[in-house]
Design a protein around this motif. Structure first.
Motif, PDB file in Angstrom:
ATOM      1  N   ALA A 278       0.814  -1.073   0.132  1.00 19.91           N
ATOM      2  CA  ALA A 278       0.089  -0.062   0.073  1.00 19.91           C
ATOM      3  C   ALA A 278       0.862   1.120  -0.149  1.00 19.91           C
ATOM      4  O   ALA A 278       0.543   2.320  -0.644  1.00 19.91           O
ATOM      5  CB  ALA A 278      -1.071  -0.140   1.207  1.00 19.91           C
ATOM      6  N   ALA A 279       2.016   1.411   0.636  1.00 18.54           N
ATOM      7  CA  ALA A 279       2.969   2.415   0.655  1.00 18.54           C
ATOM      8  C   ALA A 279       3.432   2.734  -0.620  1.00 18.54           C
ATOM      9  O   ALA A 279       3.631   3.697  -1.000  1.00 18.54           O
ATOM     10  CB  ALA A 279       3.955   2.178   1.961  1.00 18.54           C
ATOM     11  N   LEU A 280       3.686   1.571  -1.262  1.00 23.79           N
ATOM     12  CA  LEU A 280       4.483   1.676  -2.765  1.00 23.79           C
ATOM     13  C   LEU A 280       3.496   2.182  -3.604  1.00 23.79           C
ATOM     14  O   LEU A 280       3.910   2.741  -4.740  1.00 23.79           O
ATOM     15  CB  LEU A 280       5.154   0.441  -3.100  1.00 23.79           C
ATOM     16  CG  LEU A 280       6.397  -0.249  -2.293  1.00 23.79           C
ATOM     17  CD1 LEU A 280       6.665  -1.632  -2.549  1.00 23.79           C
ATOM     18  CD2 LEU A 280       7.437   0.839  -2.350  1.00 23.79           C
ATOM     19  N   PHE A 281       2.240   1.752  -3.414  1.00 28.77           N
ATOM     20  CA  PHE A 281       1.201   2.621  -4.231  1.00 28.77           C
ATOM     21  C   PHE A 281       0.677   3.920  -4.001  1.00 28.77           C
ATOM     22  O   PHE A 281      -0.078   4.447  -4.287  1.00 28.77           O
ATOM     23  CB  PHE A 281       0.033   1.612  -4.160  1.00 28.77           C
ATOM     24  CG  PHE A 281      -0.266   0.533  -5.164  1.00 28.77           C
ATOM     25  CD1 PHE A 281      -0.423   0.598  -6.502  1.00 28.77           C
ATOM     26  CD2 PHE A 281       0.234  -0.749  -4.714  1.00 28.77           C
ATOM     27  CE1 PHE A 281      -0.245  -0.472  -7.366  1.00 28.77           C
ATOM     28  CE2 PHE A 281       0.393  -2.003  -5.592  1.00 28.77           C
ATOM     29  CZ  PHE A 281      -0.118  -1.746  -6.845  1.00 28.77           C
ATOM     30  N   LYS A 282       1.368   4.326  -2.902  1.00 25.28           N
ATOM     31  CA  LYS A 282       1.380   5.674  -2.236  1.00 25.28           C
ATOM     32  C   LYS A 282      -0.033   5.991  -1.726  1.00 25.28           C
ATOM     33  O   LYS A 282      -0.530   7.194  -1.859  1.00 25.28           O
ATOM     34  CB  LYS A 282       1.664   6.823  -3.197  1.00 25.28           C
ATOM     35  CG  LYS A 282       2.743   6.402  -4.298  1.00 25.28           C
ATOM     36  CD  LYS A 282       4.358   6.151  -3.694  1.00 25.28           C
ATOM     37  CE  LYS A 282       5.261   5.757  -4.731  1.00 25.28           C
ATOM     38  NZ  LYS A 282       5.070   4.696  -5.490  1.00 25.28           N
ATOM     39  N   ARG A 283      -0.753   5.039  -1.275  1.00 26.18           N
ATOM     40  CA  ARG A 283      -1.922   5.149  -0.511  1.00 26.18           C
ATOM     41  C   ARG A 283      -2.260   5.078   1.057  1.00 26.18           C
ATOM     42  O   ARG A 283      -1.220   4.529   1.704  1.00 26.18           O
ATOM     43  CB  ARG A 283      -2.877   3.893  -0.897  1.00 26.18           C
ATOM     44  CG  ARG A 283      -2.857   3.711  -2.586  1.00 26.18           C
ATOM     45  CD  ARG A 283      -3.482   4.787  -3.015  1.00 26.18           C
ATOM     46  NE  ARG A 283      -3.951   4.525  -4.419  1.00 26.18           N
ATOM     47  CZ  ARG A 283      -3.454   5.225  -5.410  1.00 26.18           C
ATOM     48  NH1 ARG A 283      -2.787   6.042  -5.206  1.00 26.18           N
ATOM     49  NH2 ARG A 283      -3.721   4.878  -6.698  1.00 26.18           N
ATOM     50  N   PRO A 284      -2.812   6.551   1.405  1.00 22.22           N
ATOM     51  CA  PRO A 284      -3.061   6.248   2.873  1.00 22.22           C
ATOM     52  C   PRO A 284      -3.861   5.062   3.553  1.00 22.22           C
ATOM     53  O   PRO A 284      -4.403   4.363   2.768  1.00 22.22           O
ATOM     54  CB  PRO A 284      -4.082   7.563   3.042  1.00 22.22           C
ATOM     55  CG  PRO A 284      -4.551   7.720   1.603  1.00 22.22           C
ATOM     56  CD  PRO A 284      -3.794   7.255   0.672  1.00 22.22           C
ATOM     57  N   MET A 285      -3.548   4.718   4.784  1.00 24.41           N
ATOM     58  CA  MET A 285      -4.025   3.514   5.142  1.00 24.41           C
ATOM     59  C   MET A 285      -4.233   3.647   6.517  1.00 24.41           C
ATOM     60  O   MET A 285      -3.746   4.492   7.253  1.00 24.41           O
ATOM     61  CB  MET A 285      -3.094   2.408   4.908  1.00 24.41           C
ATOM     62  CG  MET A 285      -1.671   2.399   5.633  1.00 24.41           C
ATOM     63  SD  MET A 285      -0.519   1.182   4.970  1.00 24.41           S
ATOM     64  CE  MET A 285       0.283   2.232   3.816  1.00 24.41           C
TER      65      MET A 285
END
Length: 379
Positions: A278-285
């Motif tokens: 998710a971080a590599l997709f630059k998505r908040p989580m």
């Protein structure tokens, strides 16, 4: 036995991905090599021969492992015996340290060269594992840049090979195209629910995630929800969803977690490798975890850092919320997830930090792995 046999064990979905990329480096270097052991679908697609189903090893937590101990121990015993008969040129344990380190130590003790791919998280918890690593592995392939120096201090040979996921996931993705591919409305916000790839995770987290989604939908009816599920767990996921308030309101898709993460505005996600994806997709989580209480107590006592989620560990800060065990209530999960949708400046800052992290992890992993393995074979 052919000198071109490499044996590998990858014990879960994330290990299957890591091992498949490793195979991408091995095959050009040793095109005639046979690859055998235990692996998943991505490895099988590359010609790997799996002697047992990978799902047999996908168990997490002390209590959960104890319940399956006899079967898992039996698999390891039979696998060890078969490998000692066939005598592969190299054994590569891919993650799954509870299974692989003891197996590697037994094989190495008999003279088979061993490599461990992914340094166990001695910097996060269970520092006592360093003795096992030293006994088990001729060489460790590290996916985080600070790990080889830590291992060198303990007399363990290691190389930084980058994180394979940083090569698989592009720096920029087309969110709208991903939504079209998933048959989602391109103009309505998407929440991705990732309750984990293990049956035990699904059991402990899916109901909480579905209840949190119901609360989010009541607050913002325009939200769309999508959840990628390991195909072997789909029936269980469908039953849990049918029993929830969100029956018919969450799209379950087989696998395709990367497409789901590409499509979303925010993700509610189980702690594990998926948080780094998710971080590599630059998505908040929002990172969540819940497990058997005894397992949690034992693991929590050995924790060496204040963070559990990989993005927070790598950034050395709580850049995203972590709601663990009793804190992972449906209402808390819903509130923390919705907070991202109302904070564009915060999302932009997080995206910038995750872009920097992506660059730090980006290397030619398949080639670097093959280079390191070649040196082990020549030693």
């Amino acid at each position: 036995m052919s000198s071109r046999q490499f044996a590998m064990v990858a014990g879960e979905a994330s290990g299957d991905l890591l091992a498949s990329l490793l195979i991408d480096g091995l095959k050009p270097r040793w095109p005639d090599a046979s690859l055998v052991g235990i692996g998943g679908p991505q490895m099988l697609a590359r010609g790997f021969e799996s002697w047992w189903p990978q799902e047999k090893l996908a168990v997490r937590g002390y209590i959960e492992v104890l319940r399956h101990y006899a079967e898992i121990a039996g698999i390891r015993r039979h696998l060890r015996a078969r490998l000692l008969r066939e005598w592969p040129q190299l054994f590569i344990g891919v993650d799954a340290p509870d299974f692989n380190l003891d197996l590697e130590a037994a094989l190495r003790g008999r003279g088979i060269r061993t490599v461990h791919f992914v340094c166990p998280s001695i910097w996060a918890w269970r520092a006592d594992r360093i003795e096992k690593i030293r006994a088990a592995a001729d060489h460790v392939l590290c996916i985080f840049p600070f790990e080889p120096a830590l291992l060198a201090e303990q007399g363990v040979s290691a190389s930084y090979v980058g994180h394979p996921l940083a090569n698989v996931i592009p720096m920029e993705v087309d969110r709208r195209a991903a939504r079209r591919a998933l048959d989602l409305d391109e103009d309505r916000p998407v929440v991705a629910l990732l309750p984990g790839s293990r049956r035990s995770e699904l059991r402990y987290l899916a109901t909480r995630f579905f209840a949190a989604a119901a609360r989010m939908r009541r607050s913002q009816p325009e939200l769309q929800f999508v959840a990628p599920i390991i195909p072997s767990l789909r029936a269980e996921a469908e039953a849990l969803l049918a029993a929830s308030e969100m029956a018919g309101a969450i799209r379950l898709v087989d696998g395709r977690s990367h497409q789901v993460l590409a499509s979303c505005d925010v993700t509610l996600i189980a702690s594990g490798t998926a948080t780094l994806e998710a971080a590599l997709f630059k998505r908040p989580m929002v990172i969540a975890y819940n497990m058997n209480r005894v397992s949690w107590h034992l693991m929590h006592r050995q924790q060496l850092q204040p963070w559990v989620g990989l993005p927070n560990i790598l950034c050395s800060d709580f850049v995203v919320p972590e709601l663990l065990q009793e804190a992972a209530t449906p209402q808390a999960l819903a509130d923390a997830t919705l907070a991202w949708l109302d904070a564009p400046d915060r999302v932009a800052a997080l995206r910038q930090r995750f872009t920097q992290l992506h660059g730090e992890l980006l290397r030619d992993t398949p080639t670097l792995c093959a280079d390191a393995i070649e040196k082990v074979l020549q030693a």
